[in-house]
Scaffold this motif. Structure first.
Motif, PDB file in Angstrom:
ATOM      1  N   VAL A 175     -14.857   6.608   5.628  1.00 36.22           N
ATOM      2  CA  VAL A 175     -14.640   5.945   4.345  1.00 36.22           C
ATOM      3  C   VAL A 175     -13.333   5.154   4.428  1.00 36.22           C
ATOM      4  O   VAL A 175     -12.349   5.633   4.995  1.00 36.22           O
ATOM      5  CB  VAL A 175     -14.582   6.975   3.190  1.00 36.22           C
ATOM      6  N   LYS A 176     -13.338   3.974   3.884  1.00 34.20           N
ATOM      7  CA  LYS A 176     -12.145   3.120   3.947  1.00 34.20           C
ATOM      8  C   LYS A 176     -11.220   3.407   2.771  1.00 34.20           C
ATOM      9  O   LYS A 176     -11.632   3.386   1.609  1.00 34.20           O
ATOM     10  CB  LYS A 176     -12.537   1.640   3.935  1.00 34.20           C
ATOM     11  N   VAL A 177      -9.954   3.723   3.092  1.00 36.03           N
ATOM     12  CA  VAL A 177      -8.932   3.909   2.060  1.00 36.03           C
ATOM     13  C   VAL A 177      -7.820   2.901   2.307  1.00 36.03           C
ATOM     14  O   VAL A 177      -7.569   2.482   3.444  1.00 36.03           O
ATOM     15  CB  VAL A 177      -8.376   5.357   2.065  1.00 36.03           C
ATOM     16  N   SER A 178      -7.159   2.503   1.236  1.00 36.25           N
ATOM     17  CA  SER A 178      -6.210   1.399   1.344  1.00 36.25           C
ATOM     18  C   SER A 178      -5.000   1.729   2.198  1.00 36.25           C
ATOM     19  O   SER A 178      -4.466   0.859   2.894  1.00 36.25           O
ATOM     20  CB  SER A 178      -5.750   0.981  -0.065  1.00 36.25           C
ATOM     21  N   ARG A 179      -4.560   2.986   2.198  1.00 36.92           N
ATOM     22  CA  ARG A 179      -3.321   3.335   2.907  1.00 36.92           C
ATOM     23  C   ARG A 179      -3.526   3.529   4.411  1.00 36.92           C
ATOM     24  O   ARG A 179      -2.731   3.083   5.224  1.00 36.92           O
ATOM     25  CB  ARG A 179      -2.738   4.610   2.288  1.00 36.92           C
ATOM     26  N   TRP A 180      -4.608   4.230   4.804  1.00 38.72           N
ATOM     27  CA  TRP A 180      -4.780   4.613   6.209  1.00 38.72           C
ATOM     28  C   TRP A 180      -5.994   3.987   6.880  1.00 38.72           C
ATOM     29  O   TRP A 180      -6.325   4.337   8.012  1.00 38.72           O
ATOM     30  CB  TRP A 180      -4.888   6.137   6.321  1.00 38.72           C
ATOM     31  N   GLY A 181      -6.681   3.079   6.201  1.00 32.95           N
ATOM     32  CA  GLY A 181      -7.860   2.484   6.818  1.00 32.95           C
ATOM     33  C   GLY A 181      -9.044   3.432   6.762  1.00 32.95           C
ATOM     34  O   GLY A 181      -9.319   4.057   5.736  1.00 32.95           O
ATOM     35  N   TRP A 182      -9.760   3.576   7.888  1.00 35.01           N
ATOM     36  CA  TRP A 182     -10.963   4.406   7.926  1.00 35.01           C
ATOM     37  C   TRP A 182     -10.615   5.858   8.224  1.00 35.01           C
ATOM     38  O   TRP A 182      -9.941   6.146   9.211  1.00 35.01           O
ATOM     39  CB  TRP A 182     -11.927   3.883   8.989  1.00 35.01           C
ATOM     40  N   VAL A 183     -11.075   6.770   7.375  1.00 34.09           N
ATOM     41  CA  VAL A 183     -10.835   8.202   7.571  1.00 34.09           C
ATOM     42  C   VAL A 183     -12.170   8.948   7.496  1.00 34.09           C
ATOM     43  O   VAL A 183     -13.093   8.535   6.793  1.00 34.09           O
ATOM     44  CB  VAL A 183      -9.856   8.781   6.527  1.00 34.09           C
ATOM     45  N   GLU A 187       0.827  -1.207   0.000  1.00 36.34           N
ATOM     46  CA  GLU A 187       0.000   0.000   0.000  1.00 36.34           C
ATOM     47  C   GLU A 187       0.863   1.261   0.000  1.00 36.34           C
ATOM     48  O   GLU A 187       0.510   2.267  -0.609  1.00 36.34           O
ATOM     49  CB  GLU A 187      -0.926  -0.009   1.214  1.00 36.34           C
ATOM     50  N   ARG A 188       2.011   1.227   0.695  1.00 38.49           N
ATOM     51  CA  ARG A 188       2.900   2.385   0.707  1.00 38.49           C
ATOM     52  C   ARG A 188       3.446   2.663  -0.692  1.00 38.49           C
ATOM     53  O   ARG A 188       3.510   3.813  -1.133  1.00 38.49           O
ATOM     54  CB  ARG A 188       4.034   2.161   1.707  1.00 38.49           C
ATOM     55  N   ASP A 189       3.837   1.592  -1.397  1.00 37.17           N
ATOM     56  CA  ASP A 189       4.357   1.762  -2.751  1.00 37.17           C
ATOM     57  C   ASP A 189       3.264   2.273  -3.693  1.00 37.17           C
ATOM     58  O   ASP A 189       3.505   3.127  -4.541  1.00 37.17           O
ATOM     59  CB  ASP A 189       4.912   0.431  -3.265  1.00 37.17           C
ATOM     60  N   LYS A 190       2.041   1.715  -3.542  1.00 35.61           N
ATOM     61  CA  LYS A 190       0.929   2.150  -4.381  1.00 35.61           C
ATOM     62  C   LYS A 190       0.632   3.628  -4.150  1.00 35.61           C
ATOM     63  O   LYS A 190       0.424   4.389  -5.092  1.00 35.61           O
ATOM     64  CB  LYS A 190      -0.314   1.312  -4.073  1.00 35.61           C
ATOM     65  N   ILE A 220      -5.354  14.576   2.810  1.00 32.78           N
ATOM     66  CA  ILE A 220      -6.457  14.329   3.723  1.00 32.78           C
ATOM     67  C   ILE A 220      -6.458  15.315   4.885  1.00 32.78           C
ATOM     68  O   ILE A 220      -7.499  15.691   5.406  1.00 32.78           O
ATOM     69  CB  ILE A 220      -6.409  12.868   4.239  1.00 32.78           C
ATOM     70  N   ARG A 221      -5.272  15.752   5.310  1.00 33.90           N
ATOM     71  CA  ARG A 221      -5.169  16.650   6.474  1.00 33.90           C
ATOM     72  C   ARG A 221      -4.421  17.903   6.051  1.00 33.90           C
ATOM     73  O   ARG A 221      -3.192  17.880   5.899  1.00 33.90           O
ATOM     74  CB  ARG A 221      -4.422  15.936   7.599  1.00 33.90           C
ATOM     75  N   LEU A 222      -5.131  19.004   5.842  1.00 34.29           N
ATOM     76  CA  LEU A 222      -4.528  20.231   5.330  1.00 34.29           C
ATOM     77  C   LEU A 222      -4.722  21.389   6.302  1.00 34.29           C
ATOM     78  O   LEU A 222      -5.615  21.375   7.155  1.00 34.29           O
ATOM     79  CB  LEU A 222      -5.149  20.600   3.975  1.00 34.29           C
TER      80      LEU A 222
END
Length: 358
Positions: free
Chosen positions: A317-325, A3-6, A209-211
């Protein structure tokens, strides 16, 4: 591919194709700020148009859009409670001097959720669990609060302090009485707004995601709590995946699927309009490409809720890198904001209610 590489490949692709890249790049960049390139700007405009369609155009019988300033006089945030309560906990390293967001530091080090705990409770956890500075390994000091409002001055006088708004809501509360009059004094009434906001985040992460500065899309919905309403649930698929506060306290991690109207009848959601706008938000996110099983609403515990809310749900919402955000928040604010602004301004923000009979 991990997931980090993606993620790294997607970010690099976004830069090359003109979606987004770090702001102030030639000076080394500043965390929490990103530029949108040609394609990113067009994508954002498409999302804004879709949001307006779902939340305003499809509800033109009861929702209108306005625009209010980003710079806000200090008195507004005194009234709203932001000067006192819009804070995050921070902790400094006694050795290297670096500053960290305390709750995130503990969660990263120990893998436990500590959102909503007081500075004293966080300090105790740090001391008892031996949490150290992640950079130099030094001892950490006492946890304290940090206000997230960006401060500025309005005009040449330092006494005229202002702040960059952290949300668009207060402008809509201040305009409520005028908009209510313009809309022929009808309730329920929704006021929507898309605009720029700023939050002086302690340690922005998770890329876009966090700005510290971003565009927000909000609706404030006004209704008479003494009236019995029937929101138009039939317009949308009204299933909601909800993880209640009660289930969270029991250690339950999987949300339960409810019909929105049944959720109100069972007391899971305290108000029918709150449930309705959760349905609209779910459908909006679904049209953006998020499957229903990849999103749910998490009810916040009492010590996690904002100072103005009696019930709050975060749409996750589920994202592949950080899970649920979290992608949206749904708060039942009652009359907190209007009553506070009446108190601090001395103005009457009540509305006249006409009864069928005297």
């Amino acid at each position: 591919m991990g997931e980090r590489d993606k993620y790294a490949k997607l970010v690099e692709l976004a830069k090359r194709r003109g979606f987004f890249w770090p702001s102030f790049e030639i000076y080394g960049g500043v965390s929490g700020f990103y530029d949108l390139g040609p394609l990113g700007t067009l994508l954002k405009e498409n999302i804004k148009r879709l949001w307006l369609d779902y939340f305003v155009t499809k509800h033109s019988d009861m929702v209108v859009a306005i625009e209010t300033p980003m710079i806000t006089p200090e008195i507004v945030f005194k009234a709203s409670g932001h000067l006192e309560s819009f804070t995050d906990p921070i902790v400094s390293c006694n050795k290297c001097g670096r500053v960290f967001r305390a709750d995130q530091l503990i969660e990263d080090a120990l893998g436990i959720k500590v959102e909503g705990k007081t500075p004293e409770e966080l300090t105790k956890i740090i001391k008892e669990k031996g949490v150290k500075c992640p950079v130099c390994g030094g001892e950490l000091g006492e946890v304290r609060t940090f206000n997230l409002l960006f401060q500025t001055y309005i005009g040449p006088y330092s006494r005229d302090r202002g702040y960059l708004r952290p949300e668009a809501a207060q402008g809509m509360f201040l305009a409520f009485k005028r908009v209510h009059t313009v809309m022929r004094s009808k309730l329920p009434l929704g006021i929507g707004q898309i605009g720029r906001v700023a939050r002086n985040e302690i340690s922005p992460r998770q890329s876009m995601i966090r700005l510290r500065e971003f565009t927000i899309m909000e609706v404030e919905f006004f209704f008479d709590p003494s009236e019995k309403y029937s929101p138009p649930f039939e317009r949308f698929n009204s299933r909601l995946n909800i993880l209640t506060a009660e289930d969270r306290l029991k250690g339950v991690e999987k949300p339960t699927t409810y019909d929105a109207e049944e959720a109100v009848k069972e007391g899971v959601v305290k108000n029918e309009w709150l449930a309705y706008w959760m349905v609209v938000s779910k459908e909006f996110v679904k049209e953006l490409g998020v499957a229903e099983e990849e999103t749910f609403f998490e009810e916040k515990l009492p010590d996690e809720r904002a100072h103005y809310a009696t019930q709050t749900f975060d749409q996750m919402v589920k994202v592949s890198r950080w899970g649920w955000v979290e992608v949206s928040g749904h708060a039942y604010r009652g009359d907190y904001d209007l009553s506070r602004h009446m108190k601090f301004s001395g103005q009457d923000l009540t509305v006249f209610k006409r009864f069928p009979e005297p």
